[in-house]
Scaffold this active site. Structure first.
Site, PDB file in Angstrom:
ATOM      1  N   ARG A  87      11.342  -4.414 -12.214  1.00  0.00           N
ATOM      2  CA  ARG A  87      10.537  -3.475 -12.976  1.00  0.00           C
ATOM      3  C   ARG A  87      10.443  -2.371 -12.583  1.00  0.00           C
ATOM      4  O   ARG A  87       9.952  -1.151 -12.977  1.00  0.00           O
ATOM      5  CB  ARG A  87       9.219  -4.316 -13.018  1.00  0.00           C
ATOM      6  CG  ARG A  87       8.397  -4.421 -11.723  1.00  0.00           C
ATOM      7  CD  ARG A  87       7.204  -5.271 -12.035  1.00  0.00           C
ATOM      8  NE  ARG A  87       6.275  -4.726 -13.004  1.00  0.00           N
ATOM      9  CZ  ARG A  87       5.194  -5.368 -13.234  1.00  0.00           C
ATOM     10  NH1 ARG A  87       4.766  -6.417 -13.009  1.00  0.00           N
ATOM     11  NH2 ARG A  87       4.476  -4.667 -14.381  1.00  0.00           N
TER      12      ARG A  87
ATOM     13  N   ASP B  28       2.229  -5.374 -17.421  1.00  0.00           N
ATOM     14  CA  ASP B  28       2.450  -6.801 -17.434  1.00  0.00           C
ATOM     15  C   ASP B  28       2.436  -7.092 -18.845  1.00  0.00           C
ATOM     16  O   ASP B  28       1.382  -6.384 -19.644  1.00  0.00           O
ATOM     17  CB  ASP B  28       1.313  -7.509 -16.640  1.00  0.00           C
ATOM     18  CG  ASP B  28       1.858  -7.617 -15.071  1.00  0.00           C
ATOM     19  OD1 ASP B  28       2.889  -7.151 -14.858  1.00  0.00           O
ATOM     20  OD2 ASP B  28       0.804  -7.945 -14.455  1.00  0.00           O
ATOM     21  N   GLU B  29       3.091  -8.094 -19.213  1.00  0.00           N
ATOM     22  CA  GLU B  29       3.138  -8.351 -20.710  1.00  0.00           C
ATOM     23  C   GLU B  29       1.695  -8.856 -21.268  1.00  0.00           C
ATOM     24  O   GLU B  29       1.517  -8.712 -22.487  1.00  0.00           O
ATOM     25  CB  GLU B  29       3.988  -9.525 -20.985  1.00  0.00           C
ATOM     26  CG  GLU B  29       3.850 -10.788 -20.054  1.00  0.00           C
ATOM     27  CD  GLU B  29       4.704 -11.779 -20.573  1.00  0.00           C
ATOM     28  OE1 GLU B  29       5.655 -11.593 -21.400  1.00  0.00           O
ATOM     29  OE2 GLU B  29       4.636 -13.115 -20.098  1.00  0.00           O
ATOM     30  N   ASP B  30       1.076  -9.531 -20.347  1.00  0.00           N
ATOM     31  CA  ASP B  30      -0.204  -9.842 -20.686  1.00  0.00           C
ATOM     32  C   ASP B  30      -1.457  -8.937 -20.630  1.00  0.00           C
ATOM     33  O   ASP B  30      -2.592  -9.311 -20.724  1.00  0.00           O
ATOM     34  CB  ASP B  30      -0.639 -11.134 -20.031  1.00  0.00           C
ATOM     35  CG  ASP B  30      -0.478 -11.151 -18.707  1.00  0.00           C
ATOM     36  OD1 ASP B  30      -0.066  -9.992 -18.184  1.00  0.00           O
ATOM     37  OD2 ASP B  30      -0.738 -12.178 -17.989  1.00  0.00           O
TER      38      ASP B  30
ATOM     39  N   GLU C 197       5.200  -7.593  -5.440  1.00  0.00           N
ATOM     40  CA  GLU C 197       5.737  -6.290  -5.740  1.00  0.00           C
ATOM     41  C   GLU C 197       4.605  -5.045  -5.864  1.00  0.00           C
ATOM     42  O   GLU C 197       5.081  -3.905  -5.531  1.00  0.00           O
ATOM     43  CB  GLU C 197       6.473  -6.285  -7.210  1.00  0.00           C
ATOM     44  CG  GLU C 197       5.618  -6.133  -8.595  1.00  0.00           C
ATOM     45  CD  GLU C 197       4.828  -7.353  -8.826  1.00  0.00           C
ATOM     46  OE1 GLU C 197       4.729  -8.259  -7.916  1.00  0.00           O
ATOM     47  OE2 GLU C 197       4.113  -7.409  -9.831  1.00  0.00           O
ATOM     48  N   ASP C 198       3.387  -5.306  -6.416  1.00  0.00           N
ATOM     49  CA  ASP C 198       2.244  -4.173  -6.491  1.00  0.00           C
ATOM     50  C   ASP C 198       1.813  -3.920  -5.164  1.00  0.00           C
ATOM     51  O   ASP C 198       1.522  -2.669  -4.851  1.00  0.00           O
ATOM     52  CB  ASP C 198       1.258  -4.697  -7.326  1.00  0.00           C
ATOM     53  CG  ASP C 198       0.726  -6.061  -7.181  1.00  0.00           C
ATOM     54  OD1 ASP C 198       1.550  -7.003  -6.249  1.00  0.00           O
ATOM     55  OD2 ASP C 198      -0.201  -6.504  -7.861  1.00  0.00           O
TER      56      ASP C 198
ATOM     57  N   ARG D 268       0.243 -13.212  -0.719  1.00  0.00           N
ATOM     58  CA  ARG D 268      -0.109 -11.959  -0.805  1.00  0.00           C
ATOM     59  C   ARG D 268      -0.805 -11.507   0.446  1.00  0.00           C
ATOM     60  O   ARG D 268      -0.463 -10.364   0.987  1.00  0.00           O
ATOM     61  CB  ARG D 268      -1.053 -11.581  -1.937  1.00  0.00           C
ATOM     62  CG  ARG D 268      -0.493 -11.681  -3.270  1.00  0.00           C
ATOM     63  CD  ARG D 268      -1.427 -11.751  -4.381  1.00  0.00           C
ATOM     64  NE  ARG D 268      -1.940 -10.253  -4.796  1.00  0.00           N
ATOM     65  CZ  ARG D 268      -1.321  -9.355  -5.451  1.00  0.00           C
ATOM     66  NH1 ARG D 268      -0.016  -9.756  -5.980  1.00  0.00           N
ATOM     67  NH2 ARG D 268      -1.587  -8.290  -5.790  1.00  0.00           N
TER      68      ARG D 268
END
Lengths: 701, 719
Positions: A504, A520-522, A608-609, A656
């Site tokens: 991404r 994000d898709e949601d 990733e964030d 995380r």
């Protein structure tokens, strides 16, 4: 007789004609009759060797690939002792993205023989280096080799000879003199101590810019005096300038075993004065710090002054300053002349306050960009050499000399400064006025009420949206074109290559705008929220601008970093499931970060964030920016929908935490910075007619 | 030349014995050859410039009046240039001394005509017009001194610009005869065409001891970095041709090659590129059908098609500058003048003034070997970068190439910068074209720093006589945790401040400074008593701000120490009807200013306001007793290029706008006056520096559904 003369005359006329063409010929096709340019180049390369080496004559460019600059480190021989510093240099290279274990791929070769200390009297001195080097199978007379050196020569003359034939190898050397320095071939590095940290490194001491910029002392120095021999003159004369008030220059004769043998009339007085002052105190409280040469040209005082934001005043004639090829030292130091020692106080007093303020800030920038750790010194050296290979595509002077510095500004990204997020103000321009949305899709398209379709529609309605890229990272095949809603902006669907998380953040060429809205898709966002966030980003194009925020803290019980998603009064990260940032960070994420971290992200499909937040804060040294959002967004993030699996997973949170600590160790410290504010529209929740408000939808629930 | 001399001297001995027919034949042949040699010698290396001595009138120096100096054969010759020379080894810095202007002094030797023992001049051309221009420029500049004892740098009047016209040995002897020569110390020689056939050395071959060389065409092996100065080869077309400045943008051709003396190997490469890329390339050569001379220098041809040179250069984005026998080419100057980006193919060439000029911004340097890849390399350069470079080329030419004066002054500036490095011109000054200098901002507080909380801030309260209100303000502010000190600026000269015992007792130091005059600008004075970086300017009647609000303001300032951080925001708007700026305090969605009735900012801006405010703004504000806050907003936005930060919802103070007895009318006068201020300031600044934003800063949890007691700043007041 006649005939003989006639021939003679004819001959001489002919000779003249030949000469005419010889000289005059050049005017017409100027140098057709001269040797071919290729031959001329070959002549140059064969003539200019050794002390006259240049990249043109002693470096084989054909070994180097422009987009893949690789460095080979010789395997270490058993029984070969290597100093800790050199070991650190080698492991830094081995851990860097430049490393290759295949000499066939390498552009540059680094010895595993310790060449740092070439002072014969030093315990670290490696003997028989000459034969050892000559026996290296890939030595090739030093071609494309880089040799690191801190000390060369010894008492009494301290020559710059390394005690073995370096052939055509490049030198990365401390205390190198301009006479011996081969421009654009050697690299001048700073003298650093054994204690210099390998990664991360301390930050500069400057905490704020005080006005007026003067400190307690104007100019200070504290160090050894040599009494006799090379380099002693300047330090022996310092007492002339010392005034016990704001110019405090202290020397001691007490060093070495038999100092009393050589001591002169001033020694006792000087030694007494020397003991009265504390070096650290002086360093922190002086505007300028004198950096006179020692026996060799460079001294530790240089880096110490730089870190302490004490503007270095160089008194070391003929020293090729560290990284002089790329650093404009006039912006961070005062270059004095040993011959004019007595003028130094009036010189520094004549420097304007504004200039002092600028010099001081620049010392801090340079310290943190290139000097604070051994890793930075080594990487800077390699990047300088890479820039020579890149030639036209190399970094510009602005990239090296302004924030965030050359290590974070990768020239392969673009030759145009305006394509980076850092130089808008310098260039007097603004970022592109639109953004590209990149939606990360992981679930198949089954119903028309899916969140991704709503998201697509609301983002597309933004007046600032140029295009939408759907990154299809779902195992199911791409849905048919007609399944996507009709929008006014182009929707480009890209199939993710490996369907991994890091994809991404790939620098897709289809992203044509400066800004990227990562989604994000949601994610649930209204057009108004997007519009507002984008206008905020335009004011802070080098930062991450996002909605939901997270925070880090130091967990002193467990002695490690902790991660929290609780509502807190401050934050240090924004989630990249909904964030706007400059597209350069895609390039940086992909090309700057090591495979180990990106691999971890891909394997966990998580963090990733966090990694992106680490990266951007490491570059900017500033926190991200949180903008206001509708309450429901948070609930979805934690709530229903497809995401639920990921966020509800108890491992998810623990992962995380682990990520954070892994990342912090690679960055050599915690780059994240806290912020206590959120940016809202000017009239947010004010008691005034909603009709007056431009971003009224943000307040509606 | 010596070769021809040899043959001519033999000629006469032979001639009398020949038949007349033959004699004439040979004499003609010889003279043709001779003339040819002389002509080529002259035109070859200095193609289009006027070479002879007698045809122009000199401003100051007259060649004919100059004394004749005869050089004995045995006269000493200087040593060859020492390659290890650097400023600290071969340059006597004591001659330059310390001077408050940080300016070196340059002495020019009086003009002399040097001849050898038999009376032949050391140079075939004497003093060229170019060198004369250069010397005149120096003597007209503030570098010049006629006092030889005060000089730091010495420039001989011996013209060595073109080595081809020089007799090497005799010229060297002449240099050594200069009264202050002293092994060439601090002497500066200008040379543009070094070397000669067949090898063409890349630096002047005249032995010159330690003299500095300002040379055209240095290679990396002859250039003594930090000692020599690399200068361009002056193009005589600069003076003859005026090319209009063209706007950056696309051009008819992509690459153009206009040089006539290109080696056939390279011409073949270029032709191959032309075949591959067609129309994008224009490959020009000299025109075969034109006669030699000045006119032909102004024409170029392609397959019989004639183009005007250098005008045609303006039609291309990139122009090839290939090395010839020498590395430095006068074409470079023509190309820059035309705003065409030079593509320089000359390995090891030290570009002109490379010590200070950033050539990456104005040229593309490609290794000669990569000539076949030139098209691909140039195509990969981003479009916007090409435009930047186009603009940069013309600026370089204007500033540093356009005349012998520009070239000479630049060389002296570079040497001056070395001698006074702490006063040197900056990278930006050397490299930014005026348009960039105008639009770019370099904030004086450029380091990204979030200062620690602990030093706190100093509150500066400007007061006249509202004691009661003042005391309330003091009491309120003293509750703010990060307050470090309170400074009351007593602006009333007729009345003394109250006794110490009457002041509110607060935990931090309270200082009162009395001013000499009742001026508004006193509030922005950088008092020594302000020991923190952060200043809170606050009026003596601002009592509505809560402690949380103030503390939060300080926290936000820490994140933006280079900005104004204030509470009520204001906006400037362009009034289309009136055609001028208008001040807006209504409920706007945008902010471009914050009121300084209560605002945090860096103490640096106090210093800036007091000493660096442009024009008469400061006096104007003091005279009108209004708009000091607008002036401050202008000042900060102008120097940082950033908008202020409005914190919290606060929209109004107790201010004239809201407390006026006759509300409406007073309010309107006030607004008119404030609008006038904006227009006045914008004209003084020459631009509208204010930046408009649509955001304000609130605490992270502001108005969130979250227990108030857990919020750091629960008590954020309303409007």
């Amino acid at each position: 007789m006649q005939a003989k003369k006639r021939y003679f005359i004819l001959l001489s006329a002919g000779a003249c004609l030949v000469l005419l063409f010889y000289f005059g010929g050049a005017q017409l096709p100027e140098y057709n009759i001269h040797i071919s340019p290729r031959q001329k180049r070959d002549v140059n390369t064969s003539v200019y060797k050794g002390k006259r080496c240049r990249m043109d004559s002693c470096f084989d460019f054909s070994r180097c690939k422009k987009n893949d600059f690789k460095v080979y480190v010789y395997p270490q021989q058993k029984g070969e002792k290597i100093s800790e510093s050199y070991q650190n240099i080698l492991s830094t290279i081995e851990g860097s993205r430049f490393y290759t274990s295949d000499p066939g791929q390498a552009c540059l070769f680094v010895l595993s023989l310790d060449t740092l200390d070439r002072d014969q009297l030093s315990p670290q001195y490696v003997h028989n280096l000459k034969t050892k080097v000559q026996n290296l199978p890939l030595w090739n007379n030093g071609r494309n080799h880089l040799i690191f050196n801190l000390y060369s020569g010894t008492w009494p003359d301290y020559t710059e000879d390394l005690g073995f034939d370096i052939g055509q190898a490049m030198l990365a050397k401390a205390s190198i003199s301009t006479e011996n320095f081969r421009p654009n071939f050697d690299v001048s590095i700073p003298l650093f101590s054994k204690e210099h940290p390998r990664t991360g490194g301390e930050r500069g001491f400057l905490k704020y810019n005080s006005i007026p910029p003067f400190r307690k002392y104007m100019l200070v120095f504290k160090g050894k005096r040599y009494l006799t021999g090379i380099g002693s003159d300047t330090r022996n004369a310092l007492y002339h300038v010392h005034n016990q008030e704001d110019v405090v220059l202290l020397t001691t004769c007490k060093h070495g075993k038999d100092w009393q043998k050589h001591k002169d009339a001033r020694c006792d007085k000087d030694n007494a004065e020397y003991d009265k002052y504390d070096y650290r105190e002086m360093l922190h409280n002086s505007t300028f710090c004198l950096v006179p040469r020692g026996r060799r040209l460079g001294s530790f005082r240089f880096l110490e002054a730089l870190q302490a934001a004490c503007v270095p005043v160089m008194l070391s004639n003929g020293w090729e300053l560290p990284f002089s090829e790329i650093i404009n030292w006039n912006t961070a130091a005062v270059i004095g002349d040993e011959r004019l020692l007595l003028q130094i106080p009036s010189t520094v007093r004549s420097i304007h306050q504004d200039k002092i303020l600028a010099l001081r800030q620049q010392t801090q920038f340079l310290w943190e960009a290139y000097f604070s750790s051994l890793e930075k010194i080594v990487l800077t050296t390699l990047e300088i050499i890479q820039d020579r290979v890149l030639q036209q595509e190399s970094r510009s002077s602005v990239m090296w000399n302004s924030h965030p510095g050359g290590l974070f500004a990768l020239p392969q990204y673009s030759a145009y400064l305006g394509d980076f997020p850092f130089y808008y103000a310098t260039l007097g321009i603004k970022p592109h006025s639109k953004f590209t949305a990149v939606i990360h899709a992981v679930t198949p398209l089954v119903s028309q009420s899916q969140p991704i379709l709503k998201l697509l529609a609301s983002v597309a309605k933004s007046q600032y949206c140029a295009q939408i890229i759907v990154l299809w990272n779902c195992d199911k095949p791409l849905p048919a074109k007609h399944r996507w809603p009709a929008t006014t902006v182009p929707v480009i669907v890209i199939e993710g290559e490996n369907k991994v998380m890091s994809s991404r953040f790939l620098p897709y060429e289809t992203i044509i705008t400066d800004a990227v809205l990562s989604l994000d898709e949601d994610t649930v966002l209204s057009t108004t929220e997007v519009d507002f966030a984008f206008t905020v980003w335009q004011s802070f194009p080098e930062r991450l601008v996002g909605y939901p925020a997270r925070s880090h803290f130091w967990d002193s019980n467990k002695e490690r970093w902790g991660y929290t998603s609780k509502w807190t009064n401050d934050y240090s990260m924004v989630l990249t499931g909904a964030a706007i940032y400059h597209r350069y960070y895609h390039f940086l994420y992909t090309n700057f970060l090591p495979a180990s971290l990106k691999g971890m992200v891909d394997q966990l499909a998580n963090c990733e964030d966090i990694l992106m937040n680490f990266l951007v804060s490491a570059v900017t040294k500033l926190p991200p920016i949180k903008v206001t959002q509708k309450k429901q967004y948070k609930e979805t993030m934690m709530g229903q929908s497809s995401r639920a699996s990921r966020w509800a997973d108890p491992d998810h949170f623990a992962q995380r935490q682990t990520c954070m600590n892994k990342f912090a160790s690679w960055f050599g410290g915690m780059p994240l910075v806290h912020s206590q504010m959120r940016l809202d529209p000017v009239l947010f929740k004010d008691q005034v007619s909603i009709l007056r408000k431009k971003y009224r939808d943000i307040e509606r629930l | 030349m010596c070769a021809s001399g040899k043959y001519t001297s033999r000629g006469p001995a032979l001639i009398p014995r020949m038949k007349t027919k033959h004699r004439i034949y040979y004499i003609t042949l010889f003279s043709v050859v001779l003339l040819g040699l002389i002509a080529t010698g002259m035109f070859q290396f200095w193609p289009h410039s006027i070479e002879s001595t007698a045809e122009w009138s000199l401003d100051r120096r007259s060649v004919h009046d100059a004394p004749l100096v005869r050089l004995p054969v045995s006269s000493p010759i200087p040593e060859r240039g020492d390659l290890s020379c650097r400023m600290h080894t071969c340059f006597d810095v004591y001659r330059c001394g310390y001077n408050p202007k940080n300016r070196i002094k340059v002495y020019i030797y009086p003009l002399q005509r040097f001849v050898d023992e038999v009376g032949v001049p050391i140079s075939s051309t004497g003093l060229s017009r170019e060198y004369n221009d250069l010397l005149s420029a120096i003597s007209d500049s503030d570098f010049y001194t006629d006092d030889v004892t005060r000089a730091c740098l010495f420039v001989p009047s011996i013209d060595v610009l073109n080595q081809n016209s020089l007799r090497i040995r005799e010229t060297a002897q002449a240099l050594a005869m200069l009264p202050r020569w002293d092994k060439g110390m601090n002497h500066l020689l200008f040379n543009m065409l070094p070397g000669g056939p067949p090898d063409y050395s890349t630096a002047l071959d005249v032995p010159r001891d330690r003299a500095l060389l300002a040379g055209g065409g240095f290679s990396t092996w002859t250039y003594r970095q930090g000692y020599d100065v690399s200068i361009p080869v002056y193009s005589p077309l600069s003076a003859d041709v005026e090319l209009p400045e063209k706007q950056p943008g696309p051009r008819r051709y992509f690459i153009l090659s206009s040089q006539t003396a290109i080696h056939r190997e390279y011409r073949a490469e270029l032709e191959r590129l032309k075949e591959e890329n067609g129309e994008a390339l224009l490959l020009l050569d000299k025109c075969s059908n034109l006669s030699q001379g000045a006119a032909s220098a102004r024409k170029r041809c392609y397959k019989g098609q004639v183009f005007d040179y250098p005008q045609i250069l303006q039609e291309s984005s990139f122009c090839v500058v290939l090395r010839g026998a020498r590395l430095g080419q006068a074409t470079l100057s023509d190309v820059l003048q035309a705003g065409c980006i030079p593509v320089i193919l000359a390995d090891s060439y030290i570009l002109p003034f490379s010590e200070v000029l950033d050539w990456k911004r104005a040229s593309v340097v490609i290794p000669e070997e990569k000539l076949p890849e030139m098209y691909t390399i140039l195509k990969s350069i981003p479009h916007r970068q090409v435009e930047e470079m186009q603009r940069q080329t013309r600026w370089f030419w204007d500033a540093y190439f356009s005349s012998m004066k520009a070239i000479g002054m630049t060389a002296l500036e570079i040497i001056n910068d070395r001698i006074y490095p702490y006063a040197a011109r900056t990278y930006e000054q050397w490299n930014n074209p005026p348009v960039v200098k105008w639009s770019s901002v370099n904030s004086p507080l450029f380091l990204p720093l979030i200062p620690p909380r602990s030093p706190g801030f100093t509150a500066v309260v400007l007061t006249y006589d509202r004691i009661e209100s003042l005391f309330r303000v003091i009491t309120e502010i003293s509750k703010v945790p990060s307050l470090a000190k309170l400074l009351v600026v007593w602006n009333n000269q007729n009345k003394s401040p109250p006794e110490e015992s009457l002041w509110p007792k607060i935990a931090v130091p309270l200082k009162v400074v009395r001013t000499k005059e009742n001026k508004l600008s006193n509030r922005f004075f950088p008092y020594d008593e302000i020991e923190t970086e952060a200043v809170l300017a606050i009026d003596d009647d601002i009592i509505m701000l809560t402690s949380d609000e103030l503390q939060f303001g300080y926290e936000v300032w820490r994140e933006f120490p280079d900005r104004l951080v204030g509470y009520p925001g204001r906006l400037h708007l362009w009034d289309h009807e009136m055609g001028k700026w208008k001040y807006e305090s209504e409920w706007t969605n945008e902010v471009s200013m914050v009121l300084t009735g209560a605002a945090f900012y860096h103490k640096y801006f106090n210093y800036l306001y007091t000493y660096k405010m442009p024009g008469d703004i400061k006096n104007w504000v003091d005279a009108h007793m209004n708009c000091e806050d607008i002036a401050m907003n202008f000042l900060v936005a102008n120097i940082t290029g950033k908008a202020p930060i409005k914190v919290t919802p606060r929209k109004k103070f107790k201010c004239p706008e809201c407390t006026a007895i006759d509300g409406l009318s007073l309010d309107q006068t006030h607004m008119v006056e404030r609008s006038e201020c904006i227009n006045k300031f914008a004209s003084v600044f020459g631009t509208m520096p204010l930046k408009v934003v649509e955001h304000r800063a609130d605490p992270v949890l502001y108005k969130d559904d979250f227990p108030e007691k857990l919020k750091s700043f629960p008590n954020i007041g309303s409007l």
